[in-house]
Design an enzyme around this catalytic site. Structure first.
Site, PDB file in Angstrom:
ATOM      1  N   LYS A  82      -9.643   7.673 -19.038  1.00  0.00           N
ATOM      2  CA  LYS A  82     -10.009   8.259 -20.330  1.00  0.00           C
ATOM      3  C   LYS A  82      -8.829   8.182 -21.304  1.00  0.00           C
ATOM      4  O   LYS A  82      -8.432   7.105 -21.656  1.00  0.00           O
ATOM      5  CB  LYS A  82     -10.511   9.685 -20.096  1.00  0.00           C
ATOM      6  N   TYR A 130     -16.726  17.955 -13.449  1.00  0.00           N
ATOM      7  CA  TYR A 130     -17.257  16.596 -13.580  1.00  0.00           C
ATOM      8  C   TYR A 130     -18.282  16.321 -12.471  1.00  0.00           C
ATOM      9  O   TYR A 130     -18.051  16.661 -11.302  1.00  0.00           O
ATOM     10  CB  TYR A 130     -16.081  15.614 -13.486  1.00  0.00           C
ATOM     11  N   ASP A 190      -8.040  19.641 -13.058  1.00  0.00           N
ATOM     12  CA  ASP A 190      -8.335  18.322 -13.608  1.00  0.00           C
ATOM     13  C   ASP A 190      -8.025  18.396 -15.103  1.00  0.00           C
ATOM     14  O   ASP A 190      -8.707  19.080 -15.854  1.00  0.00           O
ATOM     15  CB  ASP A 190      -9.818  17.984 -13.357  1.00  0.00           C
ATOM     16  N   ARG A 241       0.855  -1.203   0.000  1.00  0.00           N
ATOM     17  CA  ARG A 241       0.000   0.000   0.000  1.00  0.00           C
ATOM     18  C   ARG A 241       0.879   1.236   0.000  1.00  0.00           C
ATOM     19  O   ARG A 241       0.644   2.185  -0.733  1.00  0.00           O
ATOM     20  CB  ARG A 241      -0.957   0.003   1.199  1.00  0.00           C
TER      21      ARG A 241
HETATM   22  C1  LIG Z   1     -14.388  10.514 -15.737  1.00  0.00           C
HETATM   23  C2  LIG Z   1     -13.895  11.729 -15.078  1.00  0.00           C
HETATM   24  C3  LIG Z   1     -13.589  11.732 -13.703  1.00  0.00           C
HETATM   25  C4  LIG Z   1     -13.835  10.529 -12.828  1.00  0.00           C
HETATM   26  O1  LIG Z   1     -12.864   9.552 -12.927  1.00  0.00           O
HETATM   27  P1  LIG Z   1     -13.151   7.976 -13.112  1.00  0.00           P
HETATM   28  O2  LIG Z   1     -12.144   7.595 -14.124  1.00  0.00           O
HETATM   29  O3  LIG Z   1     -14.551   7.821 -13.611  1.00  0.00           O
HETATM   30  O4  LIG Z   1     -12.934   7.340 -11.845  1.00  0.00           O
HETATM   31  C5  LIG Z   1     -13.087  12.902 -13.158  1.00  0.00           C
HETATM   32  N1  LIG Z   1     -12.889  14.004 -13.903  1.00  0.00           N
HETATM   33  C6  LIG Z   1     -13.183  14.029 -15.223  1.00  0.00           C
HETATM   34  C7  LIG Z   1     -12.960  15.286 -16.000  1.00  0.00           C
HETATM   35  C8  LIG Z   1     -13.701  12.906 -15.857  1.00  0.00           C
HETATM   36  O5  LIG Z   1     -14.009  12.949 -17.151  1.00  0.00           O
END
Ligand SMILES: *Cc1c(COP(=O)(O)O)cnc(C)c1O
Length: 379
Positions: free
Chosen positions: A195, A98, A170, A46
């Site tokens: 993504k 998001y 992000d 961990r």
């Molecule tokens: C999909 C997404 C998330 C969430 O992450 P997961 O991969 O679904 O755990 C956070 N921020 C953005 C901009 C996203 O597109």
């Protein structure tokens, strides 16, 4: 090392023990200690795992940061980052983040005493106006989802520094191929690596990167304390995905450019949202802070045209949530990804019932255009 070379040779590009060019998956949960109390490099998985560490070094390299951290999902990474703050602290958050981030902030972290104010971060006066005595950070996305709004990262970090605030971006939609927020003064970058970084719709993961030594120390502590780490198998899969980010993005971009052109010239389309749209308000800022415009395009059909029939008529482009995979994915935010937002609030922010979001994949451009054409012919 230039970017595409870094994707492949950055981080820890070979296993020290064996010379393996693909870092092995170390599944061991614990490591033999030769001397009692000698603080070995590896002790418990961990706290640290060699496969995860290779990924963490790689993401730090490609985001021009010092330290990277891998988590079990995007929200797990974002949760660890928000855990740097304490009850009574106030955070300014983009009003278009998001949905899962919005939910984490408002339904979970608020209960633990963190305060949030949602602001359109494109509006610097609004951001400055929202700063309170207890404000500690500004958190935002650019481009946003699904309207691809662009915030001037440098302008926000300048403002934040003036008020001694941390900034968190992000960077999921842009990817490090197009944008490196740390270079513009941002303190922490987070990613849904599910993504574009993973790129093949086969792994859920989150990442955080910083170049601030104190934040890195604190994040390492939080990652180990909260424990929402990415496992070695998924770490390996993600590294494998990242190696081809560059070549994927080039084709994503090419396809997105021609689909953007096709949609703008299509009289069944009322509006096209794309950071590379020269008529959009964010275009000049996007050109300044991004190396490419990404491959997310949202568009609105002319009033009265049936969005449901359109997306259901597509044969190649998948009707599905998520984005950033090699396969083109399409969705209707009002019914799918953004259904949890009350309709009046949704409409106010510009997400109409007719809005369609397309994640342009890396298939042959002609096939994607043919599929769109045949679906348009049905409405
Ligand atoms: C999909 C997404 C998330 C969430 O992450 P997961 O991969 O679904 O755990 C956070 N921020 C953005 C901009 C996203 O597109």
């Amino acid at each position: 090392m230039k970017f595409n070379t870094k994707l492949i040779h950055g981080g820890i590009s070979e296993d020290k023990e064996t010379g393996a060019v693909s870092i092995p998956i170390y599944r061991s949960s614990t490591f033999h200690q030769h001397k009692l109390g000698a603080e070995p490099k590896w002790e418990y998985a961990r706290t640290g795992n060699p496969t995860r560490q290779a990924l963490e070094t790689l993401i730090a390299d490609i985001e021009n940061g010092r330290s990277g951290f891998a988590f079990a999902s995007g929200p797990a990474a974002i949760h660890a980052v928000f855990s740097l703050f304490s009850a009574g602290d106030h955070i300014i958050i983009g009003n278009d983040v998001y949905g899962g981030t919005f939910r984490l902030a408002n339904k979970v972290l608020k209960r633990f005493g963190l305060e949030f104010t949602a602001v359109d971060t494109r509006d610097l006066d609004a951001v400055e106006g929202a700063i309170q005595k207890n404000t500690k950070a500004i958190y935002f996305e650019t481009p946003t989802n699904p309207l691809l709004k662009i915030t001037d990262i440098k302008a926000i970090t300048d403002l934040a520094k003036k008020h001694d605030l941390k900034t968190i971006v992000d960077n999921t939609f842009a990817t490090p191929y197009n944008q490196n927020p740390l270079d513009l003064g941002v303190d922490i970058v987070v990613h849904s690596a599910t993504k574009y970084l993973g790129g093949h719709s086969d792994v859920v993961a989150g990442l955080a990167v910083t170049n601030n030594q104190q934040i890195a120390k604190d994040l390492a502590f939080l990652q180990n304390s909260i424990g929402s780490i990415l496992g070695p198998d998924d770490s390996w899969l993600l590294m494998r995905g990242i190696k081809t980010l560059g070549i994927r993005m080039r084709v994503h971009h090419e396809n997105a450019q021609s689909i953007f052109k096709y949609l703008t010239e299509n009289n069944k389309v009322a509006k096209v949202y794309y950071p590379g749209n020269p008529n959009s308000t964010g275009y000049e800022i996007a050109k300044k802070q991004m190396r490419g415009f990404g491959a997310m395009i949202s568009f609105e059909l002319q009033p009265g045209l049936n969005a449901k029939k359109f997306v259901e008529s597509l044969q190649l482009i998948d009707l599905a949530e998520s984005l950033g995979g090699i396969e083109s994915l399409i969705e209707v935010p009002a019914i799918m990804t953004h259904a949890a937002i009350p309709r009046d609030i949704r409409l106010k922010s510009g997400i109409t019932d007719e809005l369609i979001r397309l994640s342009v994949g890396v298939e042959d451009e002609a096939d994607l255009l043919d599929d769109l054409k045949q679906a348009f012919a049905q409405i």
